[in-house]
Enzyme design. Structure first.
Site, PDB file in Angstrom:
ATOM      1  N   ASP A 152      19.042   2.442  -2.836  1.00 11.77           N
ATOM      2  CA  ASP A 152      20.225   2.038  -3.598  1.00 11.77           C
ATOM      3  C   ASP A 152      21.384   1.585  -2.719  1.00 11.77           C
ATOM      4  OD1 ASP A 152      22.377   4.855  -4.161  1.00 11.77           O
ATOM      5  OD2 ASP A 152      20.762   4.703  -2.672  1.00 11.77           O
ATOM      6  N   GLU A 192       0.817  -1.214   0.000  1.00 16.09           N
ATOM      7  CA  GLU A 192       0.000   0.000   0.000  1.00 16.09           C
ATOM      8  C   GLU A 192       0.849   1.262   0.000  1.00 16.09           C
ATOM      9  OE1 GLU A 192      -3.844  -1.644   2.576  1.00 16.09           O
ATOM     10  OE2 GLU A 192      -2.497  -0.129   3.422  1.00 16.09           O
ATOM     11  N   LYS A 219      18.539   6.110   8.734  1.00 17.26           N
ATOM     12  CA  LYS A 219      18.664   4.715   8.325  1.00 17.26           C
ATOM     13  C   LYS A 219      20.066   4.236   8.653  1.00 17.26           C
ATOM     14  CE  LYS A 219      17.587   6.293   4.184  1.00 17.26           C
ATOM     15  NZ  LYS A 219      17.396   6.320   2.735  1.00 17.26           N
TER      16      LYS A 219
END
Lengths: 302, 367
Positions: free
Chosen positions: A248, A22, A223
């Site tokens: 990436d 979603e 992250k």
């Protein structure tokens, strides 16, 4: 955490992804753009996903800009994105302080760009340092005392091409001497994307410099830490199983997605090549890989 | 008097850092793994670097050490003095503090020399060359030769010599004048140093930073003129020049540039390069035993005949222990008695005392 070999994105498996996902989370550098250039057909791909009713969120470790500055960048590249859909690590640092009830009477010292200062100020905190300290020097002949503000309760460190000894010393004194002072890192990427023609040292450099002088490890809000993920899951009322992280970099983007338990798609349009992915020393296996995000468009049309 | 033979801390096994063991205390102990491949001078000095990983849920990732004898207050100075041939002194916090001599130092050094003891001075401070340090000693009224001084600036040049670093290769320096002077003395070509502190970069499309492909080693030390240009230059050399060495003078977190406060140390600049290259450096300064091995070899002295005197547990005392010599902590510098005796500290020197002139006063008391 899947240890199965990554599969190339195909007509069949992409159909399954589209049906079950979603929300798509996108990294920006190397996925949507490279430097100041849009990657092929990125805009059309995002349009297609929106058209199919998918929620889009942009998650970047680059703390140099604030969310609204990133929205401007998207706009200049012809993509319409609301600042609310962007989660930069600059924003994450401010949210970390908010979520942890950082007292507003305490100040924040910033080693990094305006992006961090702006987000902190937007969140109601008193922040200083940043680019303003770029030209500060110390008069060594004076043999004077280096003062620092005792009310600094947190030092936030992000990518900083204007790093200098003054900032290192200021941050070090705050962390070592102000009781309970927090040491927050926007991210620890070794590489930052400052120009399109070559790699540059990333926030990981400035953060490690501060670790070297304080002998402390920071709280990392970007992250692959799940802080941003937890924050946006709650904000958008999403479920991990219905999300796909597209990035990436294996050790930030893909690990980020895996840590949260969502699907992961590696694109080879940034800093990771197919041989990096398939190298025996690599043990981060995304669910899928593709050459760039517009493969999603091509596979759909096929 | 209990003398510890070989250090229980020095670990020579390369595999140690990968083994899960448990600490009973959280410590500031640094084990450093340095692969000095092909260098006979250093093949026995490999020691393990274990960086404590304090993740949010990492409280269980601790190491448990065998209990060691606690440091003894120095009582019989004569016995210690008679048991060794050589004293190695750290400088900051032992001989001087900032630019002021610590009380009783000249008389103590004279006494030791009169007893025929060899004196050596080992400092991690790389801002000056040994010759420049010689001048500092002279200014303070101390009789010390440049050849008795081993600054980490000198250690860099000595290391390159010991591995036959080719003279046609260059050294990129992120550091200050001391390193440049020692490299020049040793006949090496260098680039960088303080003048790169003024280099500016325009980070915009079209800009490409070039770097010299003949750089075969990047040396990183304490640098008050540190900037992004230097980090990028050093990173490009390390990442792209085949076989390029990454050498650190030392990794001290803080240093006492002035006696009034702590200042971010070489550990900061080295950390920056570790962060951008994702490589660990070869460390030539304390607690690496490179300088100890070098001077033992140079002067023909046996390690058991040496006493290391310093004010820092994780550099000076660990240096002495890693080297297998006796260790004496002085409380005239950065370490206080509560820190030594804290349950969080597991680096135990053989002895401790207030300052080196206690050699004179304790001696007098024993009479």
């Amino acid at each position: 955490m899947s240890s199965l070999q990554s599969q190339a994105l195909s007509v069949e498996n992409f159909k399954d992804v589209l049906d079950s996902v979603e929300a798509f989370l996108f990294d920006c550098d190397g996925v949507i753009w490279k430097g100041d250039q849009l990657i092929d057909a990125a805009s059309q791909t995002l349009d297609m996903l929106r058209h199919k009713g998918k929620k889009l969120v942009f998650v970047t470790n680059n703390s140099w800009k604030s969310r609204s500055q990133y929205a401007e960048k998207f706009k200049s590249l012809g993509i319409s994105v609301s600042p609310d859909e962007i989660f930069s690590s600059s924003f994450a640092a401010a949210m970390y302080l908010k979520v942890n009830n950082f007292p507003t009477q305490n100040k924040v010292y910033v080693i990094g760009g305006d992006g961090i200062l702006d987000e902190l100020q937007l969140a109601g905190f008193t922040a200083f340092g940043g680019p303003g300290d770029a030209d500060k020097t110390i008069d060594w002949k004076q043999n004077g005392f280096f003062e620092h503000d005792k009310s600094v309760g947190a030092v936030v460190v992000g990518i900083d091409p204007k790093i200098n000894y003054y900032k290192l010393q200021y941050g070090t004194l705050c962390i070592r001497e102000n009781p309970g002072c927090l040491f927050i890192a926007t991210n620890r990427d070794a590489v930052g994307h400052m120009t399109p023609s070559q790699e540059w040292p990333g926030a990981g450099c400035m953060v490690a410099a501060m670790c070297g002088s304080t002998q402390k490890e920071p709280v990392v809000v970007g992250k692959p830490s799940t802080f941003m993920m937890d924050f946006l899951l709650e904000k958008f009322n999403l479920s991990c199983s219905k999300m796909c992280m597209v990035g990436d970099r294996l050790d930030t983007d893909i690990l980020f997605g895996q840590n949260a338990g969502c699907k992961t798609l590696l694109v080879l349009s940034g800093c990771t090549t197919q041989s990096d992915l398939q190298d025996p020393s690599n043990n981060i296996q995304p669910d899928f890989y593709a050459s760039k995000i517009s493969d999603m468009l091509d596979l759909l049309g096929a | 008097m209990m003398l510890r033979s070989s250090s229980t801390i020095a670990a020579t096994s390369v595999g140690v850092c990968h083994t899960q063991r448990l600490w009973s205390h959280s410590v500031t102990l640094n084990y450093r793994l340095s692969q000095f491949a092909g260098n006979p001078l250093l093949s026995n000095s490999a020691f393990v670097k274990w960086k404590r990983n304090i993740g949010s849920s990492n409280k269980n990732n601790r190491f448990r050490m065998a209990t060691k004898a606690l440091a003894q207050p120095l009582q019989n100075a004569d016995e210690l003095i008679d048991s060794v041939e050589t004293f190695i002194f750290d400088c900051d916090g032992v001989i001087w503090k900032g630019d002021s001599l610590i009380e009783g130092v000249p008389e103590t050094l004279d006494m030791l020399r009169s007893k025929g003891k060899r004196l050596v001075f080992v400092t991690n401070n790389s801002t000056k060359s040994r010759k420049q340090y010689g001048k500092k000693f002279e200014t303070l009224g101390l009789n010390v030769n440049a050849e008795e001084i081993f600054a980490s600036s000198f250690a860099v040049a000595a290391y390159l010599k010991s591995i036959d670093f080719p003279k046609d290769k260059k050294v990129y320096v992120i550091g200050e004048d001391g390193i440049l002077k020692e490299l020049e003395l040793a006949g090496y070509q260098y680039v960088g140093g303080p003048e790169d502190g003024g280099k500016k970069i325009e980070l915009k499309p079209g800009f490409l930073m070039e770097h010299d492909e003949d750089v075969g080693a990047v040396v990183v030390g304490f640098d008050r003129y540190f900037n992004y240009y230097k980090v990028q230059y050093g990173t490009l050399c390390i990442r792209e020049n085949p076989g390029c060495l990454f050498i650190a003078t030392n990794r001290d977190a803080v240093t006492h540039l002035t006696d009034a406060q702590e200042w971010a140390g070489g550990g900061s600049m080295v950390g920056a390069l570790v962060g951008s290259t994702q490589r660990e450096p070869l460390v030539v300064g304390k607690p690496s035993t490179f300088m100890m091995d070098y001077l033992a070899n140079e002067f023909g002295i046996s390690k058991s005949q040496i006493c290391m005197v310093g004010d820092r547990l994780d550099t000076d005392i660990l240096f002495g222990q890693n080297g297998g010599c006796k260790t004496l902590l002085v409380l005239s510098g950065v370490t206080t008695l509560p820190v030594l005796q804290s349950p969080n500290n597991s680096i135990q020197p053989d002895f401790y005392t207030n300052k080196i002139s206690d050699f004179l006063s304790l001696k007098a008391a024993a009479v």
